[in-house]
Write a protein that holds these residues in place. Sequence first.
Motif, PDB file in Angstrom:
ATOM      1  N   LYS A  53       0.788  -1.237   0.000  1.00 15.15           N
ATOM      2  CA  LYS A  53       0.000   0.000   0.000  1.00 15.15           C
ATOM      3  C   LYS A  53       0.819   1.286   0.000  1.00 15.15           C
TER       4      LYS A  53
ATOM      5  N   THR B 100      -4.414   7.889   5.759  1.00 15.16           N
ATOM      6  CA  THR B 100      -5.210   9.113   5.643  1.00 15.16           C
ATOM      7  C   THR B 100      -4.658  10.200   6.555  1.00 15.16           C
TER       8      THR B 100
ATOM      9  N   ASP C 148      -5.325   1.882   6.365  1.00 16.14           N
ATOM     10  CA  ASP C 148      -5.952   2.900   5.518  1.00 16.14           C
ATOM     11  C   ASP C 148      -6.176   4.198   6.295  1.00 16.14           C
TER      12      ASP C 148
ATOM     13  N   ASP D 125      -6.267  -3.993   7.314  1.00 10.89           N
ATOM     14  CA  ASP D 125      -6.532  -3.090   6.194  1.00 10.89           C
ATOM     15  C   ASP D 125      -7.117  -1.765   6.650  1.00 10.89           C
TER      16      ASP D 125
END
Length: 330
Positions: free
Chosen positions: A60, A94, A90, A86
């Motif tokens: 990622k 952010t 994420d 995940d």
Amino acid sequence: MKELSQKYGSMLIQNRDTVREAFPWESGQICLASAIIFTMKGKLADEKLLRESKKLIAQKVGVFSNFRGMVKVPTAAILAASGDLDGTLDKGLTVYGLLKKEFWQSSYLPLAAMMIVQMAKEERYEELAARTRRLYDRMRKEHPFLTSSEDSPFCAMLALSNQSDDRLIEDMEKCYKILKQQFVHVNAVQSLSHVLALFDEPAEVKCEKTMQLYQSLREAGGKYGTNYELPALGVLAMTKVPVKEIVQELMEIDTWLAKQKGFGFWGGITAKQRMMYAGMLAQKDYVEELPLQAAAVSGTMAMVIAQETALCAALVASITVTAANSSSSS
């Protein structure tokens, strides 16, 4: 030594070994600091989840991302301990993106981002990123030569406080001026003052408790470090537990740890560092007694998470300096 302390001491050793299996080429100190992330949550590390977390980070983020530097081990530990690899990553990315708008990129911003993710709701991310920068600027104004990128996790920690910026800065400055008369490492004193600012007592009282605990440990023959180990000492000092009881428990845990593989003379950590881990293990008994009212999240786990993050940030800093010195002398 209390039965609960020994239980968590054994868990720390098991977690350290599991993290090492998942990250065999990483620094032993970083692996130990990452192991404490699981231990303070009362969880056993899972090698499979750690490897999945490592793989997820590689998938990622870009090759040159700070998430893939020395902070990848504690980040993977946070993901593996979260139960939602995940989703947690994420959210971390952010917040990291928001922090990058406020700061120059550094190895410490991922740690600041992951701390915010663990302690705040998504609707507060933008506000907290902006406040993290605002507090950083205020700190830098007070201490331009001491404040650097490694302080960003502390700023994120303080951004989560319900106290006003003015109140936090005033409290930190009072603590700093008192504590620098006792401890010689001014960077560590600044970090300790950041931690103490989260507790709702007068600065003079907080500093006196911290210095009293340090002196009592010395008188008992304990070797407690005065570098990056200091913030953990401040947390212990803020508990409602009598100093005599804390000292006795720390000395007993330290004696036990010294007999365990990896914590003795050839273990890669000093006696002063070992005493810090003894203090963090003792907190498992005392953490519910912490009079923490200033954090904008419920429960004293906020202080535990902040402390873990500060430890990882300090270790990354020390390892970076050591590597730079080795490179320049070769």
